[in-house]
Design a protein around this motif. Structure first.
Motif: not given
Lengths: 136, 136, 136, 136, 136, 136, 136, 136
Positions: F48-51
């Motif tokens: 997961i890189q970013k929400y």
């Protein structure tokens, strides 16, 4: 057939096609009736094809203007030439040389109206659309 | 701001921009003065930008009409935007999206005048010329 | 088979294919009969394919010259190769490599004749037209 | 200026530019001197520009013929127009519309001579080369 | 409708959509319940369409990402619009102007999965694929 | 490293990245703490890189969205890569293969803001702009 | 699996695939049997796919080499993939991304053989041919 | 100079360039020494240019293969021809006709190595990259 005074008249009318014969005459030192005669001759010989107007499309609720180049599918030329008359979004249409065959100028409300128009045109031709950003 | 009667008026003027207020009124069942008021409002709010005319360029001795798409060279955008105003052969000019930046409509006497114009434009941009064959 | 004297002869004929054997001989220090023999040999071995002429198409009433590149539709190659022979407007036709398949040189009266020709060609192929502006 | 008999003469000369006035006359039922007069008039008014010939380039040791379209670099138009005269490989050169500016017909010995020519042209312009496969 | 505090909130959520109302409030000096109210209003008016996440596709075993531009075949627009929903490899799809009609972003395992996807798309449209090299 | 339960979690978060660990757990029959552990691991390993969030740009006053492909001028790659960070209109930027080098997604207020952005980009590269019509 | 000694071996074989195990061994200080073992392992694991040779096509009477990019017609992919195997002129064929789908390397006797090959390929796809001028 | 037995030999060697003279002889009913003589003659006259091998690049850690077409910038031809020799990623390089000048086949580790190579090439030329998906 068309002399330099005619050309002056045409130049003035191009900037304001609603000027009265009297106003036109004042600008080129001719009597109103002499102007009328010249203008009528230019209309008669179809040098003048049409008096028309330019509007601000945004102010009429049409946010997008574009040029569309069409490369007509095999056997579809006649069909599309007929269809073009039916789309009120199409302001101008010309047959052109180049790798495409028809050049359109269109005015549409927004992206969805442009898409609807393209969906129609895609039945007859490949389309290449250039959004107009501004007038130079 | 612009109601359906205004739109009717604009449609009629687009076909004949020289109609008198009386003639316009007769077509849409309004008094000449009511028409005048509406037209003046449309001019004031710049919905109407210009009354102009369409001419038959061939009859004026200009045998070729063309669209030209320009891909401006690095650093030459401002120069060419200024230059465009100086060429009487350029009837219309628009900034556009696509792989080119400027779209021109030009009217020229013959192949040599077109070549001379292209020679000029080639100092500022790549050019792609589409000869107009006819109006649809 | 072709020696340097032959090449000289060909160069001279390329500039003026109507020179007499005597005139040709004077230019390269050969007797008329020696020239005739060489020219006949060049004709016999089909080094010389044809004596022809260049005309000024404008003076014959043909205002537009153009190159047209054709990208032939699937299954239409044979048909278009046959058709090409029937159009008097087509001066030269070659099969070529590139993204198109056939290269034409055409001479037409005006924009409408060019359009009519393109309408025909569009039944067999995509067309890309380059207007000739001048000879370099 | 040019009547239907002149056009017949031009058609015949296009197929064989070396026919004598006598032979030409026999084909169109005119005396040799009447033919001569017509031909001289056509030369004088430069309807006829040149008598020339078509050769089989392969038989002269030139294996490749090609069309090359040039897109001239900014500021290089004059230079390349001058240079074109110096290359014997260039058979014909025309200024054209389209996204390129100059159209060449070239005849070269082989791939290396074509490469050498392209190396030269690449100093002035982008090149796009179409190999000629055959004459239609 | 959307004020500058809303815009701040949107900017913060764009960087981290999982922040609690308390954390969001601390960053812009608002109580958690005031933030909640604003966020709910932005959701209700569909200013906020979706909270989503960005993943590292390589770490999930998908080695290739690409943009694909589609030029839809005549009569295939509806079919391809339906089909696009069925391919899990297609991350995003937009209708666009230009000479192509649909713009895709795809994520695939490797060259063979890309080829399989292209084989499918080729039934409906011409494809032009741009491999993504890196994010700027 | 990433198992099928992780992939389920990622799929759910992709549709709603703001779901609580409890809600996520209910959907895949895991305790909130087990979900938290998995999510933290996915964050740690940068799967997961970013929400982030998707907004309706029109509702924020930005009428036009577009993709722009850039063909960078010689020697300008580093400059443009730096510049791209400065334009808030640029939502996404990728290096790509194909005949262009950089692929942008931009969101702008209207035609004039798009023109201003293009004027800037034209200092570093040729631009080709595709207007987004709708999301499929 | 493949160590630096293997890579050395592969580099040497790439330059001369007919070297004996003894000659190979001498170049990298290994016994012939140790080289044989390594080479056999590279063959077994299909790191080495084929020993082949490069010939001078001109000396075998084939004057033209070219790359051809194919844009396959709708529904013709399977047919052309089968056909490709039947043409001895096609030396290599790859599926590729870009606006075309298949990339060929062909070797042909002359222009007419190239034309015959293109005539065949044109039944299945658009073709774009690049003549090879020389090896760099 | 090259007879049908030589052609048979070349065909066999193309499939397996490491066959011994004895094995080659068995396949075409010739003694090993007769084969050796023929092969040596083919080498001497440089019909055979090189014995080489094909490897599985993926198994050597190179995930991407691609063709790159280069359109060389003005004045950069000599520089790039020299540079090409220095890049181990470039497997093959040819001068070609078409709108580009140089055709490369490259093998690289991954997207970032391809990007680094393109960054270098972009100093000398426009690049157009076609990812290889599979061998036909």
């Amino acid at each position: 057939m068309v002399d330099s005074v005619d050309r002056q008249l045409l130049d003035i009318l191009k900037d304001n096609a609603r000027l009265s014969f009297a106003d036109l005459g004042r600008k080129i030192n001719l009597s109103p009736s002499a102007v009328r005669e010249r203008v009528q001759k230019l209309e008669e010989f179809e040098v003048i094809q049409k008096y028309t107007l330019q509007v601000d499309h945004k102010k009429l609720g049409n946010d997008l203007e574009a040029f569309i180049l069409l490369k007509v599918f095999p056997g579809q030329l006649k069909n599309i030439l007929k269809k073009i008359k039916d789309y009120p979004e199409i302001e101008e249409a010309h047959r052109v040389t180049g790798s495409q065959n028809i050049h359109l100028k269109v005015v549409v409300k927004n992206q969805l109206s442009l898409q609807r128009l393209l969906d129609e045109l895609m039945n007859f031709s490949d389309t290449n659309t250039f959004l107009i950003l501004s007038k130079v």
